[in-house]
Write an enzyme that holds these catalytic residues in place. Structure first.
Site, short mmCIF file in Angstrom:
data_model
loop_
_atom_site.label_atom_id
_atom_site.label_comp_id
_atom_site.label_asym_id
_atom_site.label_seq_id
_atom_site.Cartn_x
_atom_site.Cartn_y
_atom_site.Cartn_z
N ARG A 172 0.83 -1.22 0.00
CA ARG A 172 0.00 0.00 0.00
C ARG A 172 0.87 1.27 0.00
O ARG A 172 0.55 2.27 0.64
CB ARG A 172 -0.97 0.03 1.18
CG ARG A 172 -1.94 -1.11 1.20
CD ARG A 172 -2.91 -1.07 0.01
NE ARG A 172 -3.84 -2.17 0.07
CZ ARG A 172 -3.61 -3.38 -0.50
NH1 ARG A 172 -2.50 -3.61 -1.17
NH2 ARG A 172 -4.50 -4.34 -0.40
N SER A 246 -11.08 -1.05 2.90
CA SER A 246 -10.34 -1.30 4.14
C SER A 246 -9.85 0.02 4.70
O SER A 246 -9.19 0.79 4.00
CB SER A 246 -9.11 -2.17 3.86
OG SER A 246 -9.52 -3.36 3.24
N GLU A 342 -5.46 3.56 5.81
CA GLU A 342 -5.12 3.38 4.39
C GLU A 342 -5.55 4.59 3.56
O GLU A 342 -4.77 5.08 2.74
CB GLU A 342 -5.79 2.09 3.89
CG GLU A 342 -5.23 1.59 2.58
CD GLU A 342 -5.93 0.32 2.11
OE1 GLU A 342 -5.75 -0.73 2.74
OE2 GLU A 342 -6.64 0.40 1.10
#
Ligand SMILES: Cc1cc2nc3c(=O)[nH]c(=O)nc-3n(C[C@H](O)[C@H](O)[C@H](O)COP(=O)(O)OP(=O)(O)OC[C@H]3O[C@@H](n4cnc5c(N)ncnc54)[C@H](O)[C@@H]3O)c2cc1C
Length: 346
Positions: A172, A246, A342
């Site tokens: 990520r 998420s 995130e």
């Protein structure tokens, strides 16, 4: 919202961003400019009233938490186009405009006979944002299929190309979340889709589907369908319940830390990594702290998956941030692990 033509740049004023972010958070952009090409960026930079001011790039708004109105000029990326630029013995190279929908690009590539992106079907957002956090799902990350990208520098207006190494992809993460954050607009992305195609079935849900389907050879279209089915059964559809997927990254810990946590919580969901570290399931940690289904104001934790924060209707960005902080504190208090969000909080 009003629109005016600023020299040759089309500037929209007081734009409501609520329909342009998948969390459905209220937010207004003072100015918004739609970018269809590299030259649109240069025209904007040459604009006497906008060129020198702060800018913020927006794709599909599926990985942002908007907590306040945006004063910076919003560049809404709408660069289009999908084509195969090379057919080599070892790979197909396809090039996609940054403003194309990611899922539409996956569908297009399969329909053209260029498989390889199917495990990442149904991820919301645009192709241009996909390298920013190196999107990934079901055993595959963008970096595994990446060739190169084109971008425009937001200070000089110069176009440049980066390969995978220069993008510095991680979990990520990419250079666009590090040294190049906020400094450029990605306008085109090229993918290298290996030939011959090989299915990626390591992820347990997919392995199970493959086992259930018996000894017949699995196709890329089949994996695409399975991924779409699994995702629809697990994740809330942003058109029905606002969310950004998420909300926290899965934390990575050392073997000692992992053993220590297993000693206290033997059921913790953990995955060994190639470098000897362990990835812990953030959703499990949040659930273990009792957050599933809970809310603060109109921001809540999704009932079916504790990793997803949702807008129960009328939530604002501050409520989402307050909920996220409360979750971080509980998880830290119980496990000594700091969860990292995130999405990008603005
Ligand atoms: C239901 C749901 C499921 C999801 N599932 C996954 C998943 O499985 N895996 C995964 O990795 N992610 C997932 N996400 C997160 C999200 O879809 C991805 O991060 C996606 O790539 C974001 O794309 P976007 O166009 O919406 O980006 P935005 O939210 O618009 O922007 C995200 C960031 O990228 C920057 N940015 C956007 N476009 C550009 C550009 N062209 N050039 C430079 N910077 C840019 C923005 O400034 C911002 O900082 C999910 C989200 C939702 C809502």
């Amino acid at each position: 919202m009003s629109a005016s033509s600023h020299q040759s740049t089309q500037v929209e004023k007081d734009v409501n961003l609520k329909p342009l972010n998948t969390f459905g958070l209220p937010c207004t952009a003072e100015t918004l400019v739609r970018i269809h090409s590299d030259s649109d960026v240069r025209r904007l930079l040459d604009d006497p009233s906008l060129g020198a001011g702060p800018k913020w790039v927006l794709g599909g708004g599926s990985n942002v938490v908007l907590t306040q109105n945006i004063k910076a000029c919003v560049l809404k990326v709408e660069v289009k186009g999908m084509r195969c630029v090379a057919t080599r013995d070892d790979a197909w190279i396809i090039e996609i405009g940054a403003g194309e929908s990611w899922h539409a690009a996956v569908q297009w590539s399969l329909a053209q006979g260029f498989p390889g992106l199917e495990n990442m079907a149904l991820i919301p957002g645009t192709v241009g944002a996909a390298p920013v956090q190196n999107i990934g799902a079901y055993g595959l990350e963008l970096k595994d299929r990446f060739d190169s990208l084109d971008a425009v520098d937001l200070i000089t207006g110069r176009s440049f190309t980066l390969n995978g190494e220069q993008c510095d992809f991680g979990y990520r993460y990419s250079v666009f979340k590090g040294p190049l954050a906020g400094k450029c607009v990605i306008t085109r992305v090229r993918f290298k889709l290996p030939r011959p195609w090989q299915p990626v079935l390591g992820y347990h849900d997919l392995a199970r589907k493959a086992q259930e389907s018996g000894p017949v050879a699995v196709t890329a279209d089949q994996i695409f369908e399975w991924v779409c089915d699994i995702r629809r059964s697990k994740l809330p559809d942003p058109s029905e319940i606002g969310n950004a997927g998420s909300f926290f990254k899965n934390p990575v810990v050392t073997e000692e830390q992992c053993k220590d946590i297993i000693g206290r919580d033997p059921e913790i969901v953990h995955y060994p990594m190639a470098d000897g570290s362990f990835k812990l399931a953030a959703g499990w940690l949040i659930d273990a702290c009792g957050w599933k289904g809970k809310s603060i104001g109109q921001a809540g934790v999704y009932e079916k998956q504790a990793l997803v924060l949702v807008n129960r209707g009328g939530a604002n960005g501050q409520e989402v941030v307050t909920l996220a902080k409360a979750i971080q504190e509980s998880v830290y208090g119980r496990f000594g692990i700091r969860l990292e969000p995130e999405p990008v909080v603005i």
